[in-house]
Enzyme design. Structure first.
Site, PDB file in Angstrom:
ATOM      1  N   TYR A 159      16.684  39.823 -36.007  1.00  0.00           N
ATOM      2  CA  TYR A 159      15.228  39.629 -35.846  1.00  0.00           C
ATOM      3  C   TYR A 159      14.899  39.252 -34.403  1.00  0.00           C
ATOM      4  O   TYR A 159      13.982  39.812 -33.796  1.00  0.00           O
ATOM      5  CB  TYR A 159      14.762  38.532 -36.809  1.00  0.00           C
ATOM      6  CG  TYR A 159      13.265  38.314 -36.830  1.00  0.00           C
ATOM      7  CD1 TYR A 159      12.421  39.198 -37.480  1.00  0.00           C
ATOM      8  CD2 TYR A 159      12.694  37.198 -36.205  1.00  0.00           C
ATOM      9  CE1 TYR A 159      11.045  38.994 -37.514  1.00  0.00           C
ATOM     10  CE2 TYR A 159      11.325  36.981 -36.237  1.00  0.00           C
ATOM     11  CZ  TYR A 159      10.506  37.883 -36.890  1.00  0.00           C
ATOM     12  OH  TYR A 159       9.144  37.679 -36.907  1.00  0.00           O
ATOM     13  N   LYS A 163      12.681  41.397 -31.798  1.00  0.00           N
ATOM     14  CA  LYS A 163      11.438  40.877 -31.214  1.00  0.00           C
ATOM     15  C   LYS A 163      11.528  40.749 -29.684  1.00  0.00           C
ATOM     16  O   LYS A 163      10.520  40.889 -28.984  1.00  0.00           O
ATOM     17  CB  LYS A 163      11.078  39.524 -31.846  1.00  0.00           C
ATOM     18  CG  LYS A 163      10.619  39.630 -33.303  1.00  0.00           C
ATOM     19  CD  LYS A 163       9.413  40.540 -33.456  1.00  0.00           C
ATOM     20  CE  LYS A 163       8.796  40.501 -34.836  1.00  0.00           C
ATOM     21  NZ  LYS A 163       7.705  41.495 -34.999  1.00  0.00           N
TER      22      LYS A 163
HETATM   23  N1  LIG Z   1       4.589  35.087 -40.608  1.00  0.00           N
HETATM   24  C1  LIG Z   1       5.111  34.485 -39.547  1.00  0.00           C
HETATM   25  O1  LIG Z   1       5.362  33.280 -39.539  1.00  0.00           O
HETATM   26  C2  LIG Z   1       5.379  35.268 -38.281  1.00  0.00           C
HETATM   27  C3  LIG Z   1       5.843  34.584 -37.149  1.00  0.00           C
HETATM   28  C4  LIG Z   1       6.101  35.296 -35.977  1.00  0.00           C
HETATM   29  C5  LIG Z   1       5.875  36.668 -35.948  1.00  0.00           C
HETATM   30  N2  LIG Z   1       5.428  37.296 -37.057  1.00  0.00           N
HETATM   31  C6  LIG Z   1       5.229  38.743 -36.981  1.00  0.00           C
HETATM   32  O2  LIG Z   1       3.920  39.085 -37.418  1.00  0.00           O
HETATM   33  C7  LIG Z   1       3.947  40.343 -38.103  1.00  0.00           C
HETATM   34  C8  LIG Z   1       3.392  40.208 -39.518  1.00  0.00           C
HETATM   35  O3  LIG Z   1       4.138  39.216 -40.222  1.00  0.00           O
HETATM   36  P1  LIG Z   1       3.838  38.869 -41.772  1.00  0.00           P
HETATM   37  O4  LIG Z   1       4.427  37.548 -42.025  1.00  0.00           O
HETATM   38  O5  LIG Z   1       2.394  39.097 -42.074  1.00  0.00           O
HETATM   39  O6  LIG Z   1       4.757  40.000 -42.484  1.00  0.00           O
HETATM   40  P2  LIG Z   1       4.781  40.476 -44.012  1.00  0.00           P
HETATM   41  O7  LIG Z   1       6.220  40.670 -44.373  1.00  0.00           O
HETATM   42  O8  LIG Z   1       3.951  39.601 -44.895  1.00  0.00           O
HETATM   43  O9  LIG Z   1       4.065  41.909 -43.947  1.00  0.00           O
HETATM   44  C9  LIG Z   1       4.653  42.989 -43.309  1.00  0.00           C
HETATM   45  C10 LIG Z   1       4.033  44.268 -43.812  1.00  0.00           C
HETATM   46  O10 LIG Z   1       4.728  45.360 -43.183  1.00  0.00           O
HETATM   47  C11 LIG Z   1       4.930  46.365 -44.167  1.00  0.00           C
HETATM   48  N3  LIG Z   1       6.048  47.226 -43.792  1.00  0.00           N
HETATM   49  C12 LIG Z   1       7.375  46.986 -43.948  1.00  0.00           C
HETATM   50  N4  LIG Z   1       8.097  48.054 -43.549  1.00  0.00           N
HETATM   51  C13 LIG Z   1       7.197  48.981 -43.125  1.00  0.00           C
HETATM   52  C14 LIG Z   1       7.323  50.295 -42.616  1.00  0.00           C
HETATM   53  N5  LIG Z   1       8.528  50.892 -42.501  1.00  0.00           N
HETATM   54  N6  LIG Z   1       6.199  50.990 -42.273  1.00  0.00           N
HETATM   55  C15 LIG Z   1       4.972  50.421 -42.452  1.00  0.00           C
HETATM   56  N7  LIG Z   1       4.794  49.178 -42.943  1.00  0.00           N
HETATM   57  C16 LIG Z   1       5.900  48.464 -43.279  1.00  0.00           C
HETATM   58  C17 LIG Z   1       5.192  45.599 -45.449  1.00  0.00           C
HETATM   59  O11 LIG Z   1       4.993  46.424 -46.601  1.00  0.00           O
HETATM   60  C18 LIG Z   1       4.189  44.453 -45.335  1.00  0.00           C
HETATM   61  O12 LIG Z   1       2.937  44.791 -45.922  1.00  0.00           O
HETATM   62  C19 LIG Z   1       5.399  40.801 -38.064  1.00  0.00           C
HETATM   63  O13 LIG Z   1       5.618  41.642 -36.959  1.00  0.00           O
HETATM   64  C20 LIG Z   1       6.167  39.497 -37.922  1.00  0.00           C
HETATM   65  O14 LIG Z   1       7.451  39.674 -37.377  1.00  0.00           O
HETATM   66  C21 LIG Z   1       5.184  36.641 -38.221  1.00  0.00           C
END
Ligand SMILES: NC(=O)c1ccc[n+]([C@@H]2O[C@H](COP(=O)([O-])OP(=O)(O)OC[C@H]3O[C@@H](n4cnc5c(N)ncnc54)[C@H](O)[C@@H]3O)[C@@H](O)[C@H]2O)c1
Length: 255
Positions: A159, A163
């Site tokens: 991860y 990133k």
């Molecule tokens: N939630 C956190 O604490 C956090 C922290 C830092 C960064 N982020 C980043 O923010 C973004 C969103 O995070 P989140 O927690 O809402 O994620 P999440 O897992 O809740 O949602 C991710 C979405 O991406 C979709 N997805 C997965 N594979 C896919 C593909 N091949 N093509 C299209 N869609 C696909 C999934 O179906 C899901 O709806 C991500 O890039 C994550 O790395 C999140």
């Protein structure tokens, strides 16, 4: 809350839009007048989300798309232009596939899928959006990285690598696409309280972590959506190749 209309008439594409942060970004861009294409690999999750957003009166359309497939991305970007009858102005790369664990148990599927969705996928969406943004004389791209890129927690090797790759890609694309008046920036969220991120911890650890946040709480998806909207809008017109931390001050105290 009342918002501006910074995306009035603009076609915006958001990947990973079915839930969590992606869903919030779609809502915010559409609340500000955007015509938003919500892309997700899971049609089952995407359909009710899009229906709910449309019921709020927002101009949102759903597109089933695996961003890890160059062909699907190319076809979807063309379908977006056809359906909205306008070129894409804003692209938000938010989709993620993540699995955490110790180095000793790392397997090829985890490495390949993480990179295919979270890193290669950005290359395909940028490539497919480029001609449309050129057609309209410019555009804005926002990529979701993570504080893990620079301040990783344990068991996050793939991860964190993915990133960190997003940051390199963002900076390289900013250099290459500036002549086309396309801005490319990255956001580094800290811990955001989505169901998926909370599921990684037991309740006691979660409470401890939240209490230790400088601002006393985890981020909300809306906090990230607001930062995306700034970078993607004319308010961010002179911000290029930036790495914006949206982490409630968490990394300020990390040496
Ligand atoms: N939630 C956190 O604490 C956090 C922290 C830092 C960064 N982020 C980043 O923010 C973004 C969103 O995070 P989140 O927690 O809402 O994620 P999440 O897992 O809740 O949602 C991710 C979405 O991406 C979709 N997805 C997965 N594979 C896919 C593909 N091949 N093509 C299209 N869609 C696909 C999934 O179906 C899901 O709806 C991500 O890039 C994550 O790395 C999140």
């Amino acid at each position: 809350m009342e918002f501006g209309r910074r995306f009035a008439g603009q076609v915006c594409v958001v990947t990973g839009a079915a839930r969590g942060i992606g869903e919030s970004i779609v809502r915010r861009l559409a609340q500000e007048g955007g015509k938003v294409a919500a892309l997700d690999v899971s049609e089952r999750r995407l359909t009710p989300t899009v229906e709910a957003l449309r019921a709020e009166g927002l101009d949102v359309r759903g597109f089933a798309c695996d961003v890890g497939s160059r062909e699907q991305v190319r076809a979807t970007m063309a379908a977006v232009q056809a359906q909205f009858d306008a070129a894409v102005a804003v692209l938000v790369n938010n989709a993620v596939w993540a699995r955490f664990g110790p180095l000793a148990t790392l397997d090829e599927e985890t490495v390949d899928r993480t990179l295919a969705v979270g890193l290669k996928g950005l290359m395909w969406t940028l490539q497919a959006a480029l001609p449309q943004m050129q057609q309209r004389g410019g555009g804005a791209i926002v990529n979701l990285s993570s504080t893990s890129a620079l301040h990783p927690t344990t068991e996050a090797i793939v991860y964190a690598a993915m990133k960190a790759g997003v940051l390199g890609l963002t900076r390289a694309a900013a250099v290459e696409l500036s002549p086309h008046r396309i801005r490319v920036n990255a956001i580094l969220p800290g811990m955001v309280g989505t169901p998926a991120s909370k599921a990684q911890y037991d309740p006691a650890t979660l409470a401890d972590r939240e209490a230790g946040m400088p601002l006393g709480r985890f981020g909300d998806p809306q906090d990230i959506a607001a930062a995306v909207a700034f970078l993607a809008s004319a308010d961010g017109a002179y911000v290029q190749g930036a790495q914006l931390f949206v982490d409630g001050g968490w990394t300020v105290g990390v040496v």
